[in-house]
Scaffold this motif. Structure first.
Motif, PDB file in Angstrom:
ATOM      1  N   MET A 117       0.838  -1.184   0.000  1.00 51.63           N
ATOM      2  CA  MET A 117       0.000   0.000   0.000  1.00 51.63           C
ATOM      3  C   MET A 117       0.879   1.243   0.000  1.00 51.63           C
ATOM      4  N   LEU A 118       0.537   2.187  -0.858  1.00 51.36           N
ATOM      5  CA  LEU A 118       1.222   3.478  -0.918  1.00 51.36           C
ATOM      6  C   LEU A 118       0.212   4.552  -0.547  1.00 51.36           C
ATOM      7  N   ALA A 119       0.487   5.299   0.503  1.00 52.03           N
ATOM      8  CA  ALA A 119      -0.389   6.373   0.958  1.00 52.03           C
ATOM      9  C   ALA A 119       0.244   7.709   0.587  1.00 52.03           C
ATOM     10  N   LEU A 120      -0.507   8.510  -0.168  1.00 58.73           N
ATOM     11  CA  LEU A 120      -0.045   9.837  -0.591  1.00 58.73           C
ATOM     12  C   LEU A 120      -0.947  10.886   0.042  1.00 58.73           C
ATOM     13  N   PRO A 121      -0.451  11.579   1.071  1.00 60.14           N
ATOM     14  CA  PRO A 121      -1.297  12.549   1.780  1.00 60.14           C
ATOM     15  C   PRO A 121      -1.409  13.880   1.038  1.00 60.14           C
ATOM     16  N   HIS A 122      -2.451  14.629   1.383  1.00 59.56           N
ATOM     17  CA  HIS A 122      -2.649  15.982   0.882  1.00 59.56           C
ATOM     18  C   HIS A 122      -1.514  16.851   1.431  1.00 59.56           C
ATOM     19  N   GLN A 123      -0.873  17.624   0.568  1.00 63.46           N
ATOM     20  CA  GLN A 123       0.307  18.385   0.986  1.00 63.46           C
ATOM     21  C   GLN A 123      -0.025  19.737   1.615  1.00 63.46           C
ATOM     22  N   LEU A 124      -1.141  20.353   1.240  1.00 64.81           N
ATOM     23  CA  LEU A 124      -1.464  21.679   1.775  1.00 64.81           C
ATOM     24  C   LEU A 124      -2.051  21.561   3.168  1.00 64.81           C
ATOM     25  N   VAL A 125      -1.678  22.486   4.014  1.00 62.05           N
ATOM     26  CA  VAL A 125      -2.201  22.502   5.381  1.00 62.05           C
ATOM     27  C   VAL A 125      -3.369  23.474   5.433  1.00 62.05           C
ATOM     28  N   LYS A 126      -4.584  22.915   5.535  1.00 62.33           N
ATOM     29  CA  LYS A 126      -5.783  23.730   5.702  1.00 62.33           C
ATOM     30  C   LYS A 126      -6.546  23.171   6.888  1.00 62.33           C
ATOM     31  N   PRO A 127      -6.988  23.999   7.789  1.00 56.46           N
ATOM     32  CA  PRO A 127      -7.741  23.504   8.947  1.00 56.46           C
ATOM     33  C   PRO A 127      -8.974  22.710   8.507  1.00 56.46           C
ATOM     34  N   GLY A 128      -9.102  21.504   9.067  1.00 53.45           N
ATOM     35  CA  GLY A 128     -10.267  20.659   8.791  1.00 53.45           C
ATOM     36  C   GLY A 128     -10.236  19.927   7.463  1.00 53.45           C
ATOM     37  N   VAL A 129      -9.149  20.068   6.705  1.00 51.41           N
ATOM     38  CA  VAL A 129      -9.072  19.393   5.404  1.00 51.41           C
ATOM     39  C   VAL A 129      -7.885  18.439   5.408  1.00 51.41           C
ATOM     40  N   ASP A 130      -8.129  17.208   5.731  1.00 55.85           N
ATOM     41  CA  ASP A 130      -7.103  16.167   5.673  1.00 55.85           C
ATOM     42  C   ASP A 130      -7.639  15.036   4.814  1.00 55.85           C
ATOM     43  N   TRP A 131      -6.886  14.652   3.824  1.00 55.05           N
ATOM     44  CA  TRP A 131      -7.255  13.500   3.031  1.00 55.05           C
ATOM     45  C   TRP A 131      -5.985  12.807   2.563  1.00 55.05           C
ATOM     46  N   CYS A 132      -6.144  11.598   2.123  1.00 54.12           N
ATOM     47  CA  CYS A 132      -4.989  10.802   1.709  1.00 54.12           C
ATOM     48  C   CYS A 132      -5.438   9.884   0.581  1.00 54.12           C
ATOM     49  N   LEU A 133      -4.672   9.842  -0.480  1.00 53.31           N
ATOM     50  CA  LEU A 133      -4.932   8.950  -1.602  1.00 53.31           C
ATOM     51  C   LEU A 133      -4.135   7.672  -1.367  1.00 53.31           C
ATOM     52  N   VAL A 134      -4.786   6.517  -1.437  1.00 50.44           N
ATOM     53  CA  VAL A 134      -4.115   5.251  -1.154  1.00 50.44           C
ATOM     54  C   VAL A 134      -4.207   4.344  -2.369  1.00 50.44           C
ATOM     55  N   PHE A 135      -3.056   3.854  -2.816  1.00 53.55           N
ATOM     56  CA  PHE A 135      -2.989   2.873  -3.885  1.00 53.55           C
ATOM     57  C   PHE A 135      -2.574   1.550  -3.261  1.00 53.55           C
ATOM     58  N   GLY A 136      -3.228   0.478  -3.643  1.00 54.83           N
ATOM     59  CA  GLY A 136      -2.893  -0.810  -3.065  1.00 54.83           C
ATOM     60  C   GLY A 136      -2.878  -1.923  -4.089  1.00 54.83           C
ATOM     61  N   VAL A 137      -2.082  -2.931  -3.795  1.00 54.99           N
ATOM     62  CA  VAL A 137      -2.008  -4.144  -4.609  1.00 54.99           C
ATOM     63  C   VAL A 137      -2.143  -5.318  -3.658  1.00 54.99           C
ATOM     64  N   ILE A 138      -3.121  -6.169  -3.920  1.00 56.52           N
ATOM     65  CA  ILE A 138      -3.275  -7.387  -3.125  1.00 56.52           C
ATOM     66  C   ILE A 138      -2.573  -8.512  -3.875  1.00 56.52           C
ATOM     67  N   HIS A 139      -1.593  -9.130  -3.214  1.00 57.85           N
ATOM     68  CA  HIS A 139      -0.840 -10.210  -3.841  1.00 57.85           C
ATOM     69  C   HIS A 139      -1.568 -11.540  -3.725  1.00 57.85           C
ATOM     70  N   TYR A 140      -2.141 -11.796  -2.579  1.00 60.77           N
ATOM     71  CA  TYR A 140      -2.954 -12.997  -2.439  1.00 60.77           C
ATOM     72  C   TYR A 140      -3.940 -12.850  -1.303  1.00 60.77           C
ATOM     73  N   LEU A 141      -5.023 -13.590  -1.436  1.00 65.09           N
ATOM     74  CA  LEU A 141      -6.049 -13.704  -0.416  1.00 65.09           C
ATOM     75  C   LEU A 141      -6.346 -15.190  -0.315  1.00 65.09           C
ATOM     76  N   LEU A 142      -5.878 -15.812   0.781  1.00 61.81           N
ATOM     77  CA  LEU A 142      -5.969 -17.258   0.927  1.00 61.81           C
ATOM     78  C   LEU A 142      -6.668 -17.649   2.210  1.00 61.81           C
ATOM     79  N   LYS A 143      -7.306 -18.778   2.140  1.00 63.28           N
ATOM     80  CA  LYS A 143      -7.845 -19.367   3.359  1.00 63.28           C
ATOM     81  C   LYS A 143      -6.671 -20.034   4.065  1.00 63.28           C
ATOM     82  N   SER A 144      -6.481 -19.716   5.328  1.00 63.90           N
ATOM     83  CA  SER A 144      -5.366 -20.276   6.093  1.00 63.90           C
ATOM     84  C   SER A 144      -5.555 -21.773   6.268  1.00 63.90           C
TER      85      SER A 144
END
Length: 139
Positions: free
Chosen positions: A50-77
């Motif tokens: 997972m790569l999290a890219l946060p919002h760079q500008l500092v504004k009161p009450g405005v926080d967001w983050c763009l997240v890109f993810g890759v799932i390699h596997y999902l297995l039953k244990s």
């Protein structure tokens, strides 16, 4: 902060599990965060990056983050028997370390053919089709 389908944690009913710590860190430091992780969800295992890219500008009450993810596997244990001997556990560990059958045989003082037989038995116990599947299911 507004509640959106991508929000989570207390006050954010869409994702009750909470925000991943690496995303919280990215937002707090305003720096990108990259993680690779294997997590368990009941009897399932998920391996992801997972790569999290946060919002760079500092504004009161405005926080967001763009997240890109890759799932390699999902297995039953796999639920392996608890009475596996030390050699079987050692073979599983050495497979995780990517050793060849011959190298594993030298380490556990068995012939490579005996190691292969034990691996086949372990694959049957874990309902695994391949070595990669066996290793992933027994993490």
């Amino acid at each position: 902060m507004k509640t959106s389908p991508n929000s989570s944690g207390p006050g954010f009913p869409y994702c009750p599990g909470g925000i991943h710590p690496s995303v919280e860190k990215a937002i707090a430091t305003r720096r990108p965060s990259l993680i690779a992780e294997t997590v368990g969800h009941g009897d399932l295992q998920t391996n992801f990056e997972m790569l999290a890219l946060p919002h760079q500008l500092v504004k009161p009450g405005v926080d967001w983050c763009l997240v890109f993810g890759v799932i390699h596997y999902l297995l039953k244990s796999a639920q392996l028997r608890k009475d596996l001997d030390d050699i079987d556990l050692a073979i599983l560990q050495l497979l995780r370390e990517r050793l060849q059958m011959r190298q594993i045989g030298l380490r556990v003082q068995l012939s490579p053919r005996t190691v292969e037989h034990r691996v086949e038995r372990l694959k049957g116990l874990a309902n695994a089709r391949t070595l990669h599947d066996l290793v992933a299911r027994t993490l």
